[in-house]
Design a protein around this motif. Sequence first.
Motif, PDB file in Angstrom:
ATOM      1  N   GLN A  57      40.556  29.353  37.508  1.00  0.00           N
ATOM      2  CA  GLN A  57      40.594  29.076  36.058  1.00  0.00           C
ATOM      3  C   GLN A  57      41.510  30.017  35.272  1.00  0.00           C
ATOM      4  O   GLN A  57      41.966  29.688  34.190  1.00  0.00           O
ATOM      5  CB  GLN A  57      39.169  29.164  35.488  1.00  0.00           C
ATOM      6  CG  GLN A  57      38.295  28.000  35.928  1.00  0.00           C
ATOM      7  CD  GLN A  57      36.944  28.038  35.245  1.00  0.00           C
ATOM      8  OE1 GLN A  57      36.844  28.178  34.045  1.00  0.00           O
ATOM      9  NE2 GLN A  57      35.890  27.931  36.013  1.00  0.00           N
ATOM     10  N   THR A  61      43.267  29.740  31.578  1.00  0.00           N
ATOM     11  CA  THR A  61      42.271  30.225  30.609  1.00  0.00           C
ATOM     12  C   THR A  61      42.406  31.730  30.405  1.00  0.00           C
ATOM     13  O   THR A  61      42.587  32.480  31.370  1.00  0.00           O
ATOM     14  CB  THR A  61      40.847  29.927  31.131  1.00  0.00           C
ATOM     15  OG1 THR A  61      40.788  28.569  31.529  1.00  0.00           O
ATOM     16  CG2 THR A  61      39.789  30.213  30.076  1.00  0.00           C
ATOM     17  N   PRO A  63      40.006  34.396  28.982  1.00  0.00           N
ATOM     18  CA  PRO A  63      38.661  34.602  28.421  1.00  0.00           C
ATOM     19  C   PRO A  63      38.642  35.702  27.357  1.00  0.00           C
ATOM     20  O   PRO A  63      39.301  36.728  27.536  1.00  0.00           O
ATOM     21  CB  PRO A  63      37.830  35.020  29.632  1.00  0.00           C
ATOM     22  CG  PRO A  63      38.785  35.395  30.689  1.00  0.00           C
ATOM     23  CD  PRO A  63      40.106  34.824  30.379  1.00  0.00           C
TER      24      PRO A  63
END
Lengths: 185, 231
Positions: A57, A61, A63
């Motif tokens: 991910q 992405t 975070p």
Amino acid sequence: MDDKQIIDLYFARNEQAIAETEQKYGRFCWRIAMNVLDVWEDAEECVSDTWLSTWGQIPPTVPQSLKAFLGRIVRNLSISRFRSMRAKKRYNGMEVLLSELGDCVPSSANVEQTVEAKELSGYISEWLDSLPAEDCALFVRRYWFGDAVQDLAERCGITGPQMAQRMLRLRKSLRAALNQKGVAL
Amino acid sequence: MKEELMYDGITEIREDIIERAEVYAFPGEAENAEGPKGLTKKARKVHPVWVTIAVVAACLVLVVASPFVYIATRRAGSEAPATNPGQSLHGNKRPGDAETGKENPGDKAPETSVASADVWIYFVQDGEVCKERYRMNLQAEVVFDRWRAENGIGEEVQLLECEIRSKAITEQQGKVGFHTSGYDFSMYLTVSKNLESYYEQKDEVLLLDSLKQTMTGYSGLTYQEYHLILE
């Protein structure tokens, strides 16, 4: 190593990222998986899958909080495992959590909208914001981190049954808040 | 399933809420915090040595004396007319005993001398377990009856058996009885299954906790195990 540096390693596709993540958050992830599943081998497997999923991910992405990001992945993997294996195995942690969460499910009498998990989380976040800090922390520690009622009772300096009663009040409060919004699941 | 959707909804709550909950310091942690690494450790209350010795001595006396009291009460029971054959030392009825009709719990087994003392009765009120002290006979059934009344539980819920097991051994050799004390006590409490019908009305966890505290507290013994059996 701070979270920003670890995320940079993921973006650089450097496998050291996984080792650093495991070193910093391995215990945290394992605790969540263990709280939810209560089976050592399955918790270990969920944590291993978490590193793989994180690798897949990031990127793209980015975070905001690596810790919360990893916690979500573990929780999602844990419930996936529960769903796929429930016929074969009994996961005590998840069974108890889900039975308690049954108290939060709003009644279908006053339905204005049926919501999905994402929308529901918005309502839950809003409700958590309205709570006193301690109640908010207790709810999140019980139902997000999966901490045991007895552990929370010891942290607060009260007995287990008193904590169970407090949790029941919180769950009823959430149900009332969702009912007020006219939300149904 | 709706519960699973609720689980998923909680999984997706805002990250700042999760972080706040993670670092929140609960009041109990601040009181019990010890050590340089910030590890929390529950503060342990240390009793003076004489208290420990007195408690152990009292328990020994109780354990050593109990078989003699038992034998004496049995003997008195068999000699006295119109005794209650099903009544044990703790006053509980055994399954199969004849029904004697309604009677005042305090009047049971009048032919045997049963010590009376102040007993804490625990009960559920306004979502918490409260306690009240009553003077009564130290009989399991009497204590149970009072607990039942305090919790608003009907008389259909019965105490079927109250068994206290220990590793004590009493042997009869000729006219002399030899007793080896046991220290690990376990209480096996058998209550009629219809107690479950009150779980909705009273909180199940609190109700059972009040029962446990009442029944394990009145005798002054410390139990290693407590088992509640619903039949």
